[in-house]
Design a protein around this motif. Sequence first.
Motif, PDB file in Angstrom:
ATOM      1  N   ASN A  42       1.212  -1.161   0.258  1.00 15.30           N
ATOM      2  CA  ASN A  42       0.349   0.450  -0.455  1.00 15.30           C
ATOM      3  C   ASN A  42       1.141   1.185  -0.338  1.00 15.30           C
ATOM      4  O   ASN A  42       0.443   2.511  -0.574  1.00 15.30           O
ATOM      5  N   CYS A  43       1.760   1.341   0.609  1.00 17.27           N
ATOM      6  CA  CYS A  43       3.402   2.700   0.613  1.00 17.27           C
ATOM      7  C   CYS A  43       3.442   2.610  -0.545  1.00 17.27           C
ATOM      8  O   CYS A  43       3.589   3.705  -0.587  1.00 17.27           O
ATOM      9  N   VAL A  44       3.930   1.811  -1.483  1.00 17.20           N
ATOM     10  CA  VAL A  44       4.318   1.562  -3.271  1.00 17.20           C
ATOM     11  C   VAL A  44       3.630   2.570  -3.676  1.00 17.20           C
ATOM     12  O   VAL A  44       3.159   3.378  -4.253  1.00 17.20           O
ATOM     13  N   ALA A  45       2.102   2.107  -3.817  1.00 19.73           N
ATOM     14  CA  ALA A  45       1.085   3.246  -4.164  1.00 19.73           C
ATOM     15  C   ALA A  45       1.169   4.175  -3.651  1.00 19.73           C
ATOM     16  O   ALA A  45       0.625   5.184  -4.655  1.00 19.73           O
ATOM     17  N   MET A  46       0.578   4.690  -2.253  1.00 20.05           N
ATOM     18  CA  MET A  46       0.618   5.771  -1.819  1.00 20.05           C
ATOM     19  C   MET A  46       2.154   6.886  -2.441  1.00 20.05           C
ATOM     20  O   MET A  46       1.488   8.240  -2.077  1.00 20.05           O
ATOM     21  N   ALA A  47       3.520   6.786  -1.991  1.00 24.41           N
ATOM     22  CA  ALA A  47       4.359   6.881  -2.788  1.00 24.41           C
ATOM     23  C   ALA A  47       3.837   7.619  -4.113  1.00 24.41           C
ATOM     24  O   ALA A  47       4.584   8.908  -4.082  1.00 24.41           O
ATOM     25  N   GLU A  48       3.347   6.595  -5.380  1.00 19.14           N
ATOM     26  CA  GLU A  48       3.049   7.477  -6.425  1.00 19.14           C
ATOM     27  C   GLU A  48       2.173   7.959  -5.968  1.00 19.14           C
ATOM     28  O   GLU A  48       1.968   9.234  -7.196  1.00 19.14           O
ATOM     29  N   LYS A  49       0.934   7.842  -5.675  1.00 21.48           N
ATOM     30  CA  LYS A  49       0.327   9.336  -5.228  1.00 21.48           C
ATOM     31  C   LYS A  49       0.721  10.792  -4.587  1.00 21.48           C
ATOM     32  O   LYS A  49       0.815  11.733  -5.486  1.00 21.48           O
ATOM     33  N   PHE A  50       1.559  10.101  -4.113  1.00 24.55           N
ATOM     34  CA  PHE A  50       1.963  11.344  -2.698  1.00 24.55           C
ATOM     35  C   PHE A  50       2.977  12.789  -4.207  1.00 24.55           C
ATOM     36  O   PHE A  50       2.835  13.317  -4.077  1.00 24.55           O
ATOM     37  N   LEU A  51       3.718  12.068  -4.938  1.00 25.17           N
ATOM     38  CA  LEU A  51       5.031  12.603  -5.808  1.00 25.17           C
ATOM     39  C   LEU A  51       5.055  11.669  -6.534  1.00 25.17           C
ATOM     40  O   LEU A  51       6.975  11.801  -7.103  1.00 25.17           O
ATOM     41  N   GLY A  52       4.612  11.122  -6.905  1.00 29.58           N
ATOM     42  CA  GLY A  52       5.564   9.876  -8.314  1.00 29.58           C
ATOM     43  C   GLY A  52       4.108  10.175  -9.422  1.00 29.58           C
ATOM     44  O   GLY A  52       3.802  11.494  -9.469  1.00 29.58           O
ATOM     45  N   ALA A  53       4.034   8.563 -10.110  1.00 30.30           N
ATOM     46  CA  ALA A  53       3.245   8.529 -11.422  1.00 30.30           C
ATOM     47  C   ALA A  53       2.025   8.362 -11.510  1.00 30.30           C
ATOM     48  O   ALA A  53       0.793   8.680 -12.405  1.00 30.30           O
ATOM     49  N   ALA A  54       1.050   8.891  -9.645  1.00 30.42           N
ATOM     50  CA  ALA A  54      -0.432   8.762  -9.992  1.00 30.42           C
ATOM     51  C   ALA A  54      -0.251   9.912  -9.234  1.00 30.42           C
ATOM     52  O   ALA A  54      -2.141   9.721  -8.576  1.00 30.42           O
ATOM     53  N   LEU A  55       0.338  11.181  -9.362  1.00 29.02           N
ATOM     54  CA  LEU A  55      -0.449  12.770  -8.765  1.00 29.02           C
ATOM     55  C   LEU A  55      -1.255  13.113  -8.964  1.00 29.02           C
ATOM     56  O   LEU A  55      -2.232  13.375  -8.598  1.00 29.02           O
ATOM     57  N   ASP A  56      -1.537  12.165 -10.660  1.00 32.38           N
ATOM     58  CA  ASP A  56      -2.787  13.337 -10.321  1.00 32.38           C
ATOM     59  C   ASP A  56      -4.567  11.929 -10.893  1.00 32.38           C
ATOM     60  O   ASP A  56      -4.958  11.910 -12.022  1.00 32.38           O
ATOM     61  N   CYS A  57      -3.731  11.160 -10.489  1.00 35.99           N
ATOM     62  CA  CYS A  57      -5.041   9.920 -10.661  1.00 35.99           C
ATOM     63  C   CYS A  57      -5.603   9.600  -9.796  1.00 35.99           C
ATOM     64  O   CYS A  57      -5.636   9.848  -8.133  1.00 35.99           O
ATOM     65  N   GLU A  58      -7.080   9.364  -9.694  1.00 33.68           N
ATOM     66  CA  GLU A  58      -8.203   8.806  -8.986  1.00 33.68           C
ATOM     67  C   GLU A  58      -8.606   7.665  -8.345  1.00 33.68           C
ATOM     68  O   GLU A  58      -8.785   6.948  -7.254  1.00 33.68           O
ATOM     69  N   HIS A  59      -8.075   6.771  -9.555  1.00 32.70           N
ATOM     70  CA  HIS A  59      -8.575   5.444  -9.742  1.00 32.70           C
ATOM     71  C   HIS A  59      -7.138   4.512 -10.013  1.00 32.70           C
ATOM     72  O   HIS A  59      -7.052   4.823 -11.878  1.00 32.70           O
ATOM     73  N   PHE A  60      -6.172   3.885  -9.836  1.00 30.43           N
ATOM     74  CA  PHE A  60      -5.285   3.032 -10.192  1.00 30.43           C
ATOM     75  C   PHE A  60      -5.114   1.941  -9.082  1.00 30.43           C
ATOM     76  O   PHE A  60      -5.528   1.704  -8.355  1.00 30.43           O
ATOM     77  N   VAL A  61      -3.759   1.220 -10.204  1.00 24.08           N
ATOM     78  CA  VAL A  61      -3.329   0.222  -9.545  1.00 24.08           C
ATOM     79  C   VAL A  61      -2.379   0.010  -9.537  1.00 24.08           C
ATOM     80  O   VAL A  61      -1.268   0.132  -9.916  1.00 24.08           O
ATOM     81  N   CYS A  62      -1.611  -0.235  -8.181  1.00 19.71           N
ATOM     82  CA  CYS A  62      -0.105  -0.229  -8.142  1.00 19.71           C
ATOM     83  C   CYS A  62      -0.276  -2.083  -8.268  1.00 19.71           C
ATOM     84  O   CYS A  62       0.011  -2.755  -6.939  1.00 19.71           O
ATOM     85  N   ILE A  63       1.275  -2.412  -8.649  1.00 19.26           N
ATOM     86  CA  ILE A  63       1.629  -4.428  -8.332  1.00 19.26           C
ATOM     87  C   ILE A  63       3.445  -4.205  -8.278  1.00 19.26           C
ATOM     88  O   ILE A  63       3.532  -3.864  -9.357  1.00 19.26           O
ATOM     89  N   THR A  64       3.200  -4.628  -7.013  1.00 19.95           N
ATOM     90  CA  THR A  64       4.400  -4.793  -7.164  1.00 19.95           C
ATOM     91  C   THR A  64       4.777  -6.809  -6.972  1.00 19.95           C
ATOM     92  O   THR A  64       4.172  -7.056  -6.563  1.00 19.95           O
ATOM     93  N   VAL A  65       6.423  -6.442  -8.519  1.00 19.51           N
ATOM     94  CA  VAL A  65       6.428  -7.917  -8.599  1.00 19.51           C
ATOM     95  C   VAL A  65       7.886  -8.314  -8.519  1.00 19.51           C
ATOM     96  O   VAL A  65       8.699  -7.820  -8.312  1.00 19.51           O
ATOM     97  N   GLY A  66       8.071  -9.220  -7.384  1.00 22.87           N
ATOM     98  CA  GLY A  66       9.434  -9.632  -6.700  1.00 22.87           C
ATOM     99  C   GLY A  66       9.559 -11.511  -6.755  1.00 22.87           C
ATOM    100  O   GLY A  66       9.173 -11.587  -7.303  1.00 22.87           O
ATOM    101  N   THR A  67       9.861 -11.208  -5.129  1.00 25.21           N
ATOM    102  CA  THR A  67       9.591 -12.782  -5.040  1.00 25.21           C
ATOM    103  C   THR A  67       8.129 -13.482  -5.187  1.00 25.21           C
ATOM    104  O   THR A  67       7.975 -14.238  -5.478  1.00 25.21           O
ATOM    105  N   GLY A  68       7.517 -12.088  -4.618  1.00 22.32           N
ATOM    106  CA  GLY A  68       5.487 -12.491  -4.823  1.00 22.32           C
ATOM    107  C   GLY A  68       5.365 -11.308  -5.722  1.00 22.32           C
ATOM    108  O   GLY A  68       5.991 -10.554  -5.421  1.00 22.32           O
ATOM    109  N   ILE A  69       4.129 -11.314  -5.640  1.00 19.83           N
ATOM    110  CA  ILE A  69       3.266  -9.998  -6.433  1.00 19.83           C
ATOM    111  C   ILE A  69       2.431  -9.356  -4.957  1.00 19.83           C
ATOM    112  O   ILE A  69       1.081 -10.441  -4.706  1.00 19.83           O
ATOM    113  N   GLY A  70       2.268  -8.519  -5.067  1.00 18.25           N
ATOM    114  CA  GLY A  70       1.095  -7.823  -4.360  1.00 18.25           C
ATOM    115  C   GLY A  70       0.906  -6.073  -4.564  1.00 18.25           C
ATOM    116  O   GLY A  70       0.647  -6.712  -6.102  1.00 18.25           O
ATOM    117  N   GLY A  71       0.282  -5.582  -4.269  1.00 22.43           N
ATOM    118  CA  GLY A  71       0.117  -4.169  -4.640  1.00 22.43           C
ATOM    119  C   GLY A  71      -1.460  -3.155  -3.484  1.00 22.43           C
ATOM    120  O   GLY A  71      -0.999  -3.479  -2.695  1.00 22.43           O
TER     121      GLY A  71
END
Length: 299
Positions: free
Chosen positions: A109-138
């Motif tokens: 959730n923090c990864v998504a929040m970072a994008e809403k704060f100052l990242g690629a979703a600054l102007d988005c109201e509806h978005f999904v962030c998917i983290t891909v590594g050892t497992g998958i979350g978002g």
Amino acid sequence: MKTVACFDVGGTNVKHALITETGNILSKGAYPTIRDCADVFISSIIDVVETYQKTCQLDGIALSMPGFIDINTGFASEAGAIDCMWDTNIKTQLQAHTDLPIEIENDANCVAMAEKFLGAALDCEHFVCITVGTGIGGGIFVNGKIYRGHTFGAGEFGYMNTAAYKGTVTFPDLSGTGATSALIGRYKEYKNIPKDTLIEGIEVFEQAKRDTGVQQIIEDWYLHLSQGIYNLVCTLNPQKILIGGSISARGEELTTNLEKYLCQMPSWALFDVSVELCHFKEEAGLMGAIYHFFEMQNA
């Protein structure tokens, strides 16, 4: 200007930083994660806080960590790789050592929040962030707010059932078919490499340049990951999909290949959502933690 001690708790290391409310990082560091002793886990965080307090007036403590985190109480019913924090109240334990306000949030959730704060979703109201590594979350943003679910388990995309891999070991969920670890696992199986051999994902992509069999493994992996993305888009109808985690280092190669498979799927044209890379990399958890801190404090 308010300043917060932020922590990004991972299975291997705990990253920490002194960050202002505007997202300016004043200082940062890291130390190995203590996963098997609650007292040491808590005291390690407090030690960093007290060190920061010697040079700065702190206004709070913010944590990003794995698991199902009740943001209102600080209770973690599940804490991922942090064994000592399962079924325990992290905030209560920390609060016993400090009077500073404390806020805790799930790491994806923090990864998504970072994008809403100052990242690629600054102007988005509806978005999904998917983290891909050892497992998958978002993380899921709906109407400009993070969606956590009834028991704070929303965004655990890795548990979604997808087409199972037809090999010696079958993992029917998205983490088992679309995570970086799944890609490496298929590669080891193909090359007859022992399972406990350390292999980085970059090796798989390099081998694909001269081995068509490895190239097919990567293509299958792109297909599985794009299936998960397709299901999320059909369910949530977001403005965009953001990809984070270690695999995002592949850059535009990653998004181009995912979009190739998405465009081949039935009804994708009805949604045609942009797939982009997260802006934040190593500092995503920290930036999301401070965003969450002020969201809670100003509520």
